[in-house]
Design an enzyme around this catalytic site. Structure first.
Site, PDB file in Angstrom:
ATOM      1  N   GLY A 175       0.735  -1.334   0.067  1.00  0.00           N
ATOM      2  CA  GLY A 175       0.042   0.186   0.137  1.00  0.00           C
ATOM      3  C   GLY A 175       0.828   1.264   0.100  1.00  0.00           C
ATOM      4  N   SER A 205       0.484  -6.152   3.903  1.00  0.00           N
ATOM      5  CA  SER A 205       0.697  -6.598   5.250  1.00  0.00           C
ATOM      6  C   SER A 205       0.815  -5.803   6.323  1.00  0.00           C
ATOM      7  CB  SER A 205       2.279  -7.033   5.202  1.00  0.00           C
ATOM      8  OG  SER A 205       2.697  -7.636   6.436  1.00  0.00           O
ATOM      9  N   ILE A 261       4.322  -4.492   8.158  1.00  0.00           N
ATOM     10  CA  ILE A 261       5.335  -3.761   7.446  1.00  0.00           C
ATOM     11  C   ILE A 261       4.903  -2.238   7.587  1.00  0.00           C
ATOM     12  CG2 ILE A 261       6.352  -3.064   5.325  1.00  0.00           C
ATOM     13  CD1 ILE A 261       6.135  -6.224   4.666  1.00  0.00           C
ATOM     14  N   LYS A 318       2.181  24.267  -1.856  1.00  0.00           N
ATOM     15  CA  LYS A 318       3.639  24.447  -2.106  1.00  0.00           C
ATOM     16  C   LYS A 318       3.886  25.080  -3.780  1.00  0.00           C
ATOM     17  CE  LYS A 318       7.670  21.464  -3.017  1.00  0.00           C
ATOM     18  NZ  LYS A 318       8.123  20.185  -2.941  1.00  0.00           N
ATOM     19  N   VAL A 365       2.368 -11.723   2.251  1.00  0.00           N
ATOM     20  CA  VAL A 365       2.869 -12.621   1.027  1.00  0.00           C
ATOM     21  C   VAL A 365       4.183 -13.071   1.313  1.00  0.00           C
ATOM     22  CG1 VAL A 365       3.531 -12.467  -1.097  1.00  0.00           C
ATOM     23  CG2 VAL A 365       1.349 -11.028  -0.625  1.00  0.00           C
ATOM     24  N   LEU A 415       9.268   2.756  -4.503  1.00  0.00           N
ATOM     25  CA  LEU A 415      10.590   2.532  -4.174  1.00  0.00           C
ATOM     26  C   LEU A 415      11.204   1.383  -4.675  1.00  0.00           C
ATOM     27  CD1 LEU A 415      10.349   3.372  -0.509  1.00  0.00           C
ATOM     28  CD2 LEU A 415      11.037   4.905  -2.214  1.00  0.00           C
TER      29      LEU A 415
END
Length: 514
Positions: free
Chosen positions: A13, A40, A43, A79, A186, A334
């Protein structure tokens, strides 16, 4: 191709995963896709990036979400640019703003280019970027970037936000679009005979089978790097930073719509204003300083040496995978790469990756026909952003630590960046260089000019000579007055944020929170 019951599983997510889910659900709402996001419970979300570039506004419009809905829910602020402090020690260039460029700036950019070009040629003209852009005036006056309807120009702007809250908000939006949410860990991915991902298996023994997988598992890259073994190309030779220390501080009574990036001894610190707090972080290189010393330096910078506020420490790797779309898996966020948060490009990269993937997947009749073209395009974007970020360090005039000396003398830069810097130092118009390299679509000419002029990459004051009437045809006073007059059309930043909160409360009072 018949897409009835065609299944997509998104692993992970966070903001990247939920951006992916929302874009897929929006673009494929009539295509028969079944989208599930698996997350999960064990995490946590890294949540380093709390700032964006202007494309996030377009994303929200695409998925049908208004500012009055999401900004109050995520403690968001506006911003209009990034203020860089102490990246240069050259007199007159210790601070500058990298602005988000709007339509009013089209009247002043030619003056900026004129002055900066002749300044590089040795003419004594004002070449600091802060004199030429509306964003700088808006930051100075603490103004919002939302103008009344009768204002004839569009203003470009991004946002600051709580990344954890934004992920939760986007989850709610995605679920309303039909995305299924599953909490599970997973354990691994099973491959078929052709090397595609056949299914995922959870720690509870459940099998999750799909036609297409999106890997948003963070730096682990559980699918793209671990299961499919797609190589990772490190950028550590040109970008030294690999660590961060992060914590929140109280919000000031009034705050301006900008991120502040302050150069430190071994990296740089950000300050991001949210409606309920300031987000603060110090990005540094563990090759030059240990974690404890970095945290002490950061606390001293914020005046918190004696504070018991708890800090969070993070480690990251810079670089990218060689393929963002491999077999039947798309890497986002990432898991596909990271170029550090200096210019807040992370979410823009996620958006670009997912939108271009959907485009390529659709054009190929939901096959991998255009996979190579897609991978080349996204990799080129990563590399272009990397070079722009590297340039900040390479041209810094700081020499107070081994870190800055190593950055300023680093020869491990790309041929692309080397050509740009050589063109600039030779006094050429770098527009030609950027066009030849097809780089203008990533960071435009005006951004490169702001970067190089803002850090004072000009001949020394003693080398300047007076210009003739043609060189002096523009008056800085006229530019400043133009920006001041434009700024009169905007509400204060705080007024606009209160207006958004009031709109949200009014809508909720009528219809409930949903």
């Amino acid at each position: 191709m018949n897409n009835k019951n065609k299944k997509v599983v998104i692993l992970g997510g966070g903001t990247a995963g939920w951006i992916t889910a929302n874009l897929m659900a929006t673009h494929w709402q009539d295509k028969g896709f079944e989208i599930t996001l698996v997350e999960s419970p064990d995490i946590g979300i890294i949540g380093v990036g709390e700032g964006s570039t202007p494309p996030l506004k377009g994303f929200m419009e695409t998925i049908g979400v208004s500012e009055s809905e999401w900004m109050p829910a995520c403690n968001a602020t506006y911003k209009v640019g990034i203020t860089f402090r102490d990246w240069s020690v050259k007199p007159g260039f210790t601070e500058y703003v990298h602005p988000f460029v709007g339509q009013p700036d089209q009247f002043t950019i030619p003056v900026f280019f004129h002055n900066s070009y002749l300044r590089r040629k040795g003419v004594d003209l004002e070449g600091h970027p802060d004199h030429f852009f509306l964003a700088t005036e808006m930051i100075r006056q603490k103004l919002s970037p939302v103008a009344p309807e009768n204002f004839p120009f569009e203003i470009a702007y991004g946002y600051h936000f709580d990344s954890g809250l934004l992920g939760q908000f986007l989850r709610r939006v995605a679920e309303k679009k039909g995305v299924r949410y599953k909490v599970a860990t997973v354990a691994g991915a099973m491959l078929d005979a052709q090397g595609n991902i056949d299914h995922l298996k959870t720690t509870d023994g459940e099998v999750l089978k799909a036609d297409l997988y999106a890997d948003s598992s963070g730096f682990r890259g559980n699918l793209i790097q671990q299961s499919l073994k797609v190589p990772f190309i490190s950028s550590a030779e040109s970008l030294f930073n690999d660590s961060a220390v992060v914590f929140a501080t109280d919000q000031e009574r009034e705050y301006a719509p900008h991120t502040i990036s302050t150069a430190m001894k071994y990296g740089w610190a950000w300050k991001i204003p949210l409606t309920n707090r300031n987000g603060n972080g110090y990005v540094y290189s563990s090759r030059f300083v240990d974690d404890d010393k970095a945290e002490t330096e950061f606390r001293a910078h914020l005046g918190l040496l004696d504070s018991d506020v708890e800090a969070r420490r993070l480690k990251f790797k810079v670089g990218r995978v060689t393929q963002h779309w491999a077999k039947n898996c798309l890497a986002v966020g990432l898991s596909q790469g990271f170029i550090e948060p200096l210019e807040a490009t992370a979410l823009d990269m996620v958006q670009e990756t997912v939108v271009r993937f959907i485009e390529a997947y659709n054009n190929g009749d939901h096959t991998d026909k255009y996979r190579d073209d897609f991978n080349n395009r996204i990799s080129a974007r990563f590399d272009a952003v990397r070079d722009y970020i590297v340039c900040h360090y390479r041209i810094s005039s700081r020499t107070d630590t081994d870190y800055w000396i190593a950055n300023g003398t680093n020869e491990k830069i790309s041929p692309s960046l080397r050509s740009i810097l050589m063109s600039w130092m030779a006094g050429k118009n770098i527009t030609d260089e950027l066009l030849d390299q097809k780089l203008d679509v990533y960071f435009p000419n005006v951004s490169w000019n702001c970067l190089l002029t803002g850090k004072g990459i000009y001949p020394g004051r003693e080398q300047l000579r007076p210009g003739n009437s043609l060189a002096n045809k523009y008056k800085i006073e006229d530019i400043l007055e133009f920006n001041r007059r434009c700024a009169l059309n905007f509400k204060s930043h705080q007024e606009r944020l209160q207006e958004l909160r009031d709109q949200k409360e009014f809508v909720f009072s009528l219809f409930g929170s949903g």
